[in-house]
Write an enzyme that holds these catalytic residues in place. Structure first.
Site, PDB file in Angstrom:
ATOM      1  N   GLU A  54       0.818  -1.215   0.000  1.00 31.40           N
ATOM      2  CA  GLU A  54       0.000   0.000   0.000  1.00 31.40           C
ATOM      3  C   GLU A  54       0.852   1.265   0.000  1.00 31.40           C
ATOM      4  OE1 GLU A  54      -2.953   0.261  -0.722  1.00 31.40           O
ATOM      5  OE2 GLU A  54      -3.601  -1.807  -0.571  1.00 31.40           O
ATOM      6  N   TYR A 137      -6.267   6.999   3.456  1.00 34.83           N
ATOM      7  CA  TYR A 137      -6.388   5.949   2.449  1.00 34.83           C
ATOM      8  C   TYR A 137      -5.719   4.658   2.932  1.00 34.83           C
ATOM      9  CZ  TYR A 137      -5.174   2.725  -1.070  1.00 34.83           C
ATOM     10  OH  TYR A 137      -5.010   1.531  -1.710  1.00 34.83           O
ATOM     11  N   ASP A 155      -9.368   6.786  -2.943  1.00 31.04           N
ATOM     12  CA  ASP A 155      -8.156   7.137  -3.687  1.00 31.04           C
ATOM     13  C   ASP A 155      -8.592   7.682  -5.046  1.00 31.04           C
ATOM     14  OD1 ASP A 155      -9.049   4.916  -5.033  1.00 31.04           O
ATOM     15  OD2 ASP A 155      -7.045   4.172  -5.436  1.00 31.04           O
TER      16      ASP A 155
END
Length: 364
Positions: A54, A137, A155
């Site tokens: 991520e 996020y 996002d």
DNA sequence: AACACGTGGCG
DNA sequence: TCGCCAAGTGT
């Protein structure tokens, strides 16, 4: 909070949710299970590995992050190895991926996990959000994917997919508009199984990355087409709405290749430098206009142009020229001689890598 | 809130 | 070529 469709301030939600949404979400998840790309971070449930993916995927395409992810996990397979990593090694592994602050913040976060969480990966949205480099996020992504918690991610993909779905015509760079889109994503995800929220999040992002793309979206095969308001109105290419960008600033840059035997004159950027601290670079200067005397302050005289390159950062655009040069005076402060064979073992700035590449092209 | 931060791919 | 922009965060 996850199933609450009201805002915290009690404002009415902006887009209605209904049984229609449940069908759309089901269609989306079916599509995802059938068409999702095989990616290494989708084959693990290790929160550490998911976190690494991520962070790397922040503002970075899957294809760009992929080889870095494999290398990073081979080099630093767990929190402990990242805590113990040498900074130079860390930067070397990250070199070329961009947003180098991410690498340092990951090491800081690893220290927090080791010291404050006893080595156990934080497993709530709030605890994740408290880690350096983890924003809303990433906290929602890890919480939903690694820990099966029901938090919607927002996002660029989700903004695009949802703004088209509801035909949001407000400026999506405004925080109120983004919050409305996030709430819509949350309410959509809440129509599915709570412990599958991570799959829903990834489905929306995958759709945004492969079908619901910025230009020429593939609406004819989209699982959400029947419910997509922008598509119905034929305005999908005009969503999301963003303000026009400012003009880019054009700058010149000169990079000097000063050789001594098989070594090159280089400097390591100080650790407290804002931009790419710890990286090595060739002598360079940038300004609106530059002449052949531009590096004289360092005692460097340009001899002959070896190549050209371009480089852009945010709104600045550089036209770079690479010169063979010689050192008139003594070794400038902060500079060293670096053996050419050592260049692949130290983190280089991208300008320096481009300059060396441009020079090679000419000499071939 | 507006910017800075990197890089590469695509039309 | 050139502008857009991508699984954002920190200030």
């Amino acid at each position: 909070m996850s199933s609450n469709t009201q805002t915290a301030s009690g404002l009415p939600q902006r887009y209605a949710a209904g049984s229609r949404d449940r069908q759309l979400v089901a269609a989306l998840v079916r599509w995802y299970r059938r068409h999702r790309r095989d990616l290494p971070w989708r084959e693990t449930s290790d929160p550490y590995a998911i976190w690494v993916s991520e962070i790397m995927l922040q503002q970075t395409r899957v294809t760009a992050a992929l080889p870095y992810y494999v290398r990073f996990l081979a080099e630093f397979p767990d929190v402990d190895s990242l805590v113990r990593a040498k900074e130079a090694k860390l930067l070397e592994v990250w070199s070329g991926l961009g947003y180098y602050r991410r690498a340092r913040q990951m090491q800081q976060a690893a220290r927090v996990i080791a010291e404050q969480h006893d080595g156990a990966f934080p497993n709530t949205f709030e605890a994740l959000l408290a880690l350096p480099g983890v924003g809303p996020y990433t906290a929602a992504a890890i919480a939903s994917i690694a820990f099966r918690r029901p938090h919607a991610v927002l996002d660029g993909n989700v903004i695009r997919v949802i703004s088209r779905l509801v035909d949001e015509d407000g400026d999506v760079t405004r925080s109120e508009v983004k919050e409305a889109l996030r709430l819509k994503a949350q309410s959509l995800g809440d129509t599915g199984a709570p412990r599958r929220f991570g799959e829903f999040n990834q489905a929306v992002m995958e759709l945004g990355a492969t079908l619901c793309v910025p230009r020429n979206p593939h609406c004819l095969v989209c699982p959400l087409a029947s419910g997509c308001v922008a598509y119905k109105r034929g305005v999908q290419e005009s969503r999301p709405v963003k303000p026009p960008k400012g003009r880019t600033l054009e700058l010149e840059m000169v990079v000097a290749v000063v050789r001594r035997g098989s070594s090159l004159l280089m400097r390591q950027r100080p650790a407290d430098e804002a931009l790419m601290p710890g990286f090595w670079e060739l002598p360079e200067e940038a300004a609106e206009r530059l002449d052949e005397n531009c590096l004289q302050d360092l005692g460097i005289q340009l001899v002959e142009e070896l190549g050209r390159f371009r480089h852009g950062i945010t709104f600045r655009s550089y036209r770079g020229r690479v010169y063979r040069a010689r050192l008139a005076g003594s070794l400038p402060r902060g500079y060293d001689w670096i053996a050419a064979g050592h260049l692949d073992k130290i983190p280089l700035t991208t300008v320096t890598r481009k300059a060396l590449k441009a020079k090679l092209r000419v000499q071939d």
